[in-house]
Design an enzyme around this catalytic site. Structure first.
Site, PDB file in Angstrom:
ATOM      1  N   ARG A  55      40.533   9.203  75.518  1.00 30.65           N
ATOM      2  CA  ARG A  55      39.094   9.476  75.639  1.00 30.65           C
ATOM      3  C   ARG A  55      38.444   9.861  74.314  1.00 30.65           C
ATOM      4  O   ARG A  55      37.409   9.307  73.933  1.00 30.65           O
ATOM      5  CB  ARG A  55      38.852  10.635  76.630  1.00 30.65           C
ATOM      6  N   THR A  56      39.026  10.834  73.623  1.00 38.05           N
ATOM      7  CA  THR A  56      38.362  11.392  72.432  1.00 38.05           C
ATOM      8  C   THR A  56      38.274  10.338  71.325  1.00 38.05           C
ATOM      9  O   THR A  56      37.213  10.150  70.715  1.00 38.05           O
ATOM     10  CB  THR A  56      39.135  12.637  71.943  1.00 38.05           C
ATOM     11  N   LYS A  83      56.272   8.261  56.119  1.00 43.81           N
ATOM     12  CA  LYS A  83      57.098   8.356  54.891  1.00 43.81           C
ATOM     13  C   LYS A  83      57.031   9.768  54.321  1.00 43.81           C
ATOM     14  O   LYS A  83      57.470  10.013  53.201  1.00 43.81           O
ATOM     15  CB  LYS A  83      56.596   7.358  53.842  1.00 43.81           C
ATOM     16  N   ARG A 105      42.335  14.930  64.864  1.00 45.54           N
ATOM     17  CA  ARG A 105      43.178  15.520  65.923  1.00 45.54           C
ATOM     18  C   ARG A 105      44.559  15.738  65.316  1.00 45.54           C
ATOM     19  O   ARG A 105      45.117  14.828  64.695  1.00 45.54           O
ATOM     20  CB  ARG A 105      43.278  14.609  67.144  1.00 45.54           C
ATOM     21  N   HIS A 133      39.092  22.524  71.024  1.00 42.06           N
ATOM     22  CA  HIS A 133      38.627  21.143  71.228  1.00 42.06           C
ATOM     23  C   HIS A 133      37.110  21.248  71.476  1.00 42.06           C
ATOM     24  O   HIS A 133      36.630  21.072  72.595  1.00 42.06           O
ATOM     25  CB  HIS A 133      39.361  20.549  72.436  1.00 42.06           C
TER      26      HIS A 133
HETATM   27  N1   CP Z   1      40.197  15.170  77.083  1.00 44.03           N
HETATM   28  C1   CP Z   1      40.881  14.634  76.056  1.00 44.03           C
HETATM   29  O1   CP Z   1      40.906  15.184  74.955  1.00 44.03           O
HETATM   30  O2   CP Z   1      41.477  13.444  76.353  1.00 44.03           O
HETATM   31  P1   CP Z   1      42.332  12.574  75.315  1.00 44.03           P
HETATM   32  O3   CP Z   1      43.580  13.343  74.985  1.00 44.03           O
HETATM   33  O4   CP Z   1      42.610  11.279  76.026  1.00 44.03           O
HETATM   34  O5   CP Z   1      41.481  12.373  74.094  1.00 44.03           O
END
Ligand code: CP
Length: 306
Positions: A55-56, A83, A105, A133
């Site tokens: 999603r993100t 590496k 991320r 998040h």
């Molecule tokens: N909600 C969320 O962060 O989903 P993903 O891990 O798929 O990005």
């Protein structure tokens, strides 16, 4: 406007409200035949993903493209990270390519804070370890506000694996800034005393889901993150589900107007029953759609789009 979005704590109430209001304007675009705005033409957004995401990652890419930015998608798998290249050297490489914003991320809590010291552009936290998040919290707040008309005074129960949840942490920070009342619900092993104490100023804690549901406007189910668990936190998946899973019988304890949320990905049948996830009360698909508008608003405002 702030330069980086590393934590929901970066947002005071006026700034968070500005992002939600801007997201509402961006959402109007999605109904149009041509969904693009020229706002970030000539700007470069790098999506730097060291951890898996559906999603993100997709929604940040869609958001940047709808604003006409150039988008570079970098995933650690298949890159020189395998590496042994460090985050700092990767950041300096992105800097040399002229990134105006880096969406990161990472499995290490605090990685976006380190990154912000090494690049000139804006840094957006797309999930760091078990820490935060913030754009998930913004899209959750946006969804609550669009479904229920307000955030101030809303009673929100966040249920389950609070210990490992960056979504819970960012939601507590953002929702309480915007006037909502948050109750954390889960087994004591997943809301340990130190976590409860750290959040105690802002939230209530309950270990009894059935007692909390009748007085909740929103129930947000959290994914049980077994991949982050080194120890045994509950006797069995079945026992967890029996005490803390949201099934149809439990959903009936909610007030008529209440909504059911989940950030995804879901463990269907564990923290949430399939019939609940697919019910009209569920906002799970709506949350994903709202994620694009909210991330457009974040990129637009951070990069001073025109
Ligand atoms: N909600 C969320 O962060 O989903 P993903 O891990 O798929 O990005």
């Amino acid at each position: 406007m702030i330069k980086h979005l590393r934590s929901a704590a970066d947002l005071d109430a006026p700034t968070a409200t500005l992002i939600l209001d801007t997201a509402a304007e961006m959402a109007a675009l999605s109904g149009r035949e041509v969904k693009k705005l020229p706002a970030l033409r000539g700007r470069t957004v790098v999506n730097l993903f060291y951890e898996d995401s559906t999603r993100t990652r997709i929604s940040f890419e869609a958001a940047a493209k709808r604003l006409s930015a150039d988008v570079i998608n970098f995933s650690a798998k298949g890159s020189s990270v395998s590496k042994g290249e460090s985050l700092k050297d990767t950041a300096l490489t992105l800097q040399a390519m002229g990134a105006d914003a880096v969406v990161i991320r990472h499995s290490a809590s605090g990685a976006p804070h380190r990154l912000a010291n090494w690049v000139d552009g804006s840094v957006v936290n797309a999930g760091d370890g078990t820490h935060e998040h913030p754009t998930q919290a913004l899209l959750d707040a946006y969804t609550m506000r669009s479904r229920l008309g307000r955030l101030d005074g809303l009673k929100v129960a966040i249920v389950g694996d609070v210990l490992h949840s960056r979504v819970a942490r960012s939601n507590v920070l953002l929702l309480t800034t915007l006037g909502a009342q948050v109750t954390l619900v889960g087994p004591p092993t997943l809301i340990p005393l130190d976590v409860a104490a750290a959040l105690a100023e802002k939230t209530q804690v309950s270990y009894d889901l059935d007692a909390v549901l009748p007085d909740s406007d929103v129930v947000m189910m959290l994914r049980v993150q077994t991949e982050r668990m080194q120890d045994s936190y509950f006797p069995s998946a079945r026992e967890y589900s029996r005490r803390y899973g949201l099934d149809v019988a439990r959903m009936k304890k909610l007030p008529e107007h209440a909504i059911v949320m989940h950030p995804g990905p879901m463990n269907r049948g564990m923290e949430i029953a399939p019939e609940v996830a697919d019910s009209p009360r569920s906002t799970i698909v709506e949350q994903v759609a709202n994620g694009v508008s909210v991330r457009m608003a974040v990129l637009y405002l951070l990069l001073g789009g025109k």
